[in-house]
Design a protein around this motif. Structure first.
Motif, PDB file in Angstrom:
ATOM      1  N   GLU A 136       0.561  -1.570  -0.161  1.00 38.87           N
ATOM      2  CA  GLU A 136       0.079  -0.145  -0.044  1.00 38.87           C
ATOM      3  C   GLU A 136       1.215   1.142   0.044  1.00 38.87           C
ATOM      4  OE1 GLU A 136      -4.065  -0.224   2.448  1.00 38.87           O
ATOM      5  OE2 GLU A 136      -2.603  -1.096   3.922  1.00 38.87           O
ATOM      6  N   VAL A 137       0.575   1.838  -0.250  1.00 43.61           N
ATOM      7  CA  VAL A 137       0.803   3.370  -0.340  1.00 43.61           C
ATOM      8  C   VAL A 137       0.295   4.566   0.506  1.00 43.61           C
ATOM      9  CG1 VAL A 137       1.669   2.794  -2.904  1.00 43.61           C
ATOM     10  CG2 VAL A 137       0.067   4.500  -2.457  1.00 43.61           C
ATOM     11  N   SER A 138       0.987   5.748   1.099  1.00 45.41           N
ATOM     12  CA  SER A 138       0.362   6.113   1.833  1.00 45.41           C
ATOM     13  C   SER A 138      -1.118   6.981   1.896  1.00 45.41           C
ATOM     14  CB  SER A 138       0.966   7.494   2.197  1.00 45.41           C
ATOM     15  OG  SER A 138       2.129   7.264   3.068  1.00 45.41           O
ATOM     16  N   SER A 139      -2.002   7.518   1.796  1.00 47.16           N
ATOM     17  CA  SER A 139      -3.291   8.064   1.221  1.00 47.16           C
ATOM     18  C   SER A 139      -2.836  10.002   1.240  1.00 47.16           C
ATOM     19  CB  SER A 139      -4.292   8.105   2.780  1.00 47.16           C
ATOM     20  OG  SER A 139      -4.871   6.968   2.630  1.00 47.16           O
ATOM     21  N   ASP A 140      -2.890  10.160   0.473  1.00 52.49           N
ATOM     22  CA  ASP A 140      -3.022  12.060  -0.582  1.00 52.49           C
ATOM     23  C   ASP A 140      -3.808  12.351  -1.115  1.00 52.49           C
ATOM     24  OD1 ASP A 140      -1.270  13.097  -1.831  1.00 52.49           O
ATOM     25  OD2 ASP A 140       0.314  12.392  -2.378  1.00 52.49           O
ATOM     26  N   ALA A 141      -4.573  13.389  -0.050  1.00 54.67           N
ATOM     27  CA  ALA A 141      -5.719  13.842  -0.581  1.00 54.67           C
ATOM     28  C   ALA A 141      -5.403  14.777  -2.031  1.00 54.67           C
ATOM     29  CB  ALA A 141      -5.757  15.387   0.583  1.00 54.67           C
ATOM     30  N   GLU A 142      -4.379  15.371  -2.107  1.00 51.36           N
ATOM     31  CA  GLU A 142      -4.114  15.672  -3.742  1.00 51.36           C
ATOM     32  C   GLU A 142      -4.230  14.758  -4.736  1.00 51.36           C
ATOM     33  OE1 GLU A 142      -2.798  19.370  -4.553  1.00 51.36           O
ATOM     34  OE2 GLU A 142      -4.257  19.690  -2.002  1.00 51.36           O
ATOM     35  N   LYS A 143      -3.563  14.086  -4.243  1.00 43.65           N
ATOM     36  CA  LYS A 143      -3.406  12.642  -5.551  1.00 43.65           C
ATOM     37  C   LYS A 143      -4.956  11.833  -5.902  1.00 43.65           C
ATOM     38  CE  LYS A 143       1.676  12.643  -5.393  1.00 43.65           C
ATOM     39  NZ  LYS A 143       2.525  12.306  -4.864  1.00 43.65           N
ATOM     40  N   ASN A 144      -5.729  12.495  -4.598  1.00 41.10           N
ATOM     41  CA  ASN A 144      -6.929  11.661  -4.805  1.00 41.10           C
ATOM     42  C   ASN A 144      -6.397   9.928  -3.966  1.00 41.10           C
ATOM     43  OD1 ASN A 144      -9.780  10.548  -4.495  1.00 41.10           O
ATOM     44  ND2 ASN A 144      -9.476  10.226  -6.368  1.00 41.10           N
TER      45      ASN A 144
END
Ligand code: DOR
Length: 355
Positions: A136-144
Motif C-alpha cells: 500500500e502507499v500513503s493516503s494523499d488528498a492531492e492525488k486522490n
C-alpha cells in the motif's frame, strides 16, 4: 458430496503471534487452526531488526508450541544493512518484511523510499531471501489516494522492484484487488502473492458497521473479492494462503473515549488463526474451489519457499454436523489480562479438524 478431506501439511505464510501475554494466548491457536508451518511477522514493539532478536523470538515461540515449524522474518529498517542480511540468511531467517511507514500496526519505523534499500534487496537476492511486501502507499488528498486505492497505487513499486531484481523472490502480501491479482499473474514466477481467508469473504460494505472487520489493506469491492476467489479457482501456484491473522485486544478493536477526552482509533487486524483451515475449506467450498484446497493451503506456498511438508503431517477435515452448535464459532479467547475475538464469531463453519 465428500464427507472427509485429507490434505498435506498446511502452511500459513503470513501470521502475527505478537509478544507477551497475547503471544502466550494466540501462539497455541496456530496449530489448533490446522497449521503445521507458520511464517511469522516481525512488527513487534520494538520491531525485529536484528538476527539475534529474531532468533530469541523464535526460541520463545518454540517454547510455547514446539509442534509448529516457525519460519522467521526481519523487519526492513535502516538498521538492516547488507551485512545484517548475510547474517540473517546464514541463521536460517527466511525473509524480510516491508512495512510502508505509518500504514498499519507498528509500522512507524517502516519504509518511505524503496530505492534507498536497493543494496539490501541485492544482498537478499544474492542470499536467496524472500522480500515480503505490504503493498500500500500513503493516503494523499492531492492525488486522490485513500485506503480504497492505496494497493493499486503500490503496484508500480512492485513492478519496478521485480524488474530491477529479477532473481529476488518477492511476495505481495494479502492482496485485495483485481488489479493486484492481474499484476502478480503477469509478472515472472519469482513474484507470488498471499491471500487471506477474510478477504475471500469480506467486501468494503462489511467494514464500516463492524470494527472487527477493519484490517489493512481494507476489503474492497465485490469484483475484487471475485478476482481473489478466481485466482484460487485457477490453481495458479503463485497464489497461496497467508492469513494475516492479526489479534488485537478486544478493547483496542472498539473505539473508546480516552482519559484526555479523545476517541481512540480502532486497531487494524482480523484474527483467524484458531479456525483457519476449516474456515478456508468452508470459503473455498462456497465458491466452488474445494478441489483447490490442498494447492492453496499446503502445496503452492511450500513450493515457492522451498519448505517441504514434514512426514505424517496430513490434516484430516470432516463436514460439521447439523446440530445447533456444530461448527459454531464462539468468541472470545481469554488469557491472563487479554481477550481477543475471532473472525466468524456467531457463524457456522462447514468443516472441522479431525486429527
Ligand atoms: O498489515 C497488517 C498488520 C496487522 C497487524 O495488526 O499487525 N493487521 C492488519 O490488518 N494488517
Amino acid at each position: 458430496m465428500s464427507e472427509e478431506i485429507v490434505i498435506p501439511s498446511p502452511a500459513d505464510f503470513h501470521v502475527h503471534v505478537r509478544q507477551g501475554k497475547m503471544c502466550e494466548l494466540v501462539t497455541p491457536q496456530v496449530a489448533k487452526g490446522g497449521v503445521r508451518t507458520a511464517y511469522v511477522m516481525p512488527n513487534l514493539v520494538p520491531p525485529l531488526t536484528s538476527t539475534d532478536a529474531v532468533l530469541s523470538y523464535k526460541a520463545e515461540l518454540e517454547r510455547i508450541d514446539p509442534s509448529v515449524q516457525w519460519l522467521m522474518t526481519l523487519y526492513l529498517h535502516t538498521d538492516v544493512t547488507p551485512d545484517v542480511v548475510r547474517k540473517a540468511a546464514d541463521a536460517g531467517i527466511y525473509g524480510i518484511k516491508v512495512y510502508p511507514q505509518g500504514l498499519t500496526t507498528n509500522s512507524d519505523s517502516g519504509v518511505k523510499d524503496y530505492e534507498a534499500y536497493y543494496p539490501v534487496f541485492q544482498a537478499m537476492e544474492e542470499n536467496n531471501m524472500v522480500l515480503n511486501l505490504h503493498g500500500e502507499v500513503s493516503s494523499d488528498a492531492e492525488k486522490n489516494i485513500s485506503v480504497l486505492n492505496a494497493e493499486v497505487h503500490f503496484l508500480s513499486h512492485l513492478k519496478k522492484i521485480a524488474t530491477d531484481f529479477p532473481k529476488l523472490r518477492i511476495v505481495l502480501e494479502h492482496a485485495t484487488t483485481a488489479a493486484a491479482i492481474e499484476a502478480v499473474s503477469s509478472l515472472p514466477a519469482n513474484v507470488a502473492c498471499t491471500i487471506t481467508a477474510h478477504h475471500l469473504y469480506l467486501t468494503i460494505d462489511d467494514v464500516p458497521s463492524q470494527p472487527h472487520h477493519f484490517c489493512k489493506p481494507v476489503a474492497k469491492e465485490p469484483k475484487d473479492r471475485k478476482a481473489l476467489q478466481d485466482a484460487i479457482k485457477s490453481g495458479n501456484p503463485k497464489f497461496f494462503l497467508g492469513s494475516d491473522s492479526a489479534p488485537h485486544p478486544l478493547s483496542s478493536k472498539i473505539p473508546n473515549l480516552t482519559d484526555d477526552g479523545s476517541v481512540s482509533a480502532c486497531a487494524a487486524g482480523v484474527y483467524t488463526s484458531p479456525i483457519l483451515i476449516p474456515l478456508v475449506a468452508t470459503l473455498l467450498e462456497s465458491f466452488g474451489a474445494l478441489d483447490k484446497l490442498a494447492g492453496f493451503v499446503s502445496e503452492n506456498g511450500r513450493k515457492f519457499y522451498g519448505v517441504p511438508a514434514g512426514e505424517n503431517q496430513e490434516l484430516k477435515l470432516k463436514r460439521t454436523g447439523n446440530g445447533k452448535e456444530d461448527g459454531l464459532v464462539k468468541g472470545t479467547f481469554k488469557g491472563e489480562g487479554v481477550e481477543v475475538l475471532p473472525f466468524w464469531t456467531g457463524k457456522k463453519l462447514g468443516w472441522e479438524i479431525v486429527n
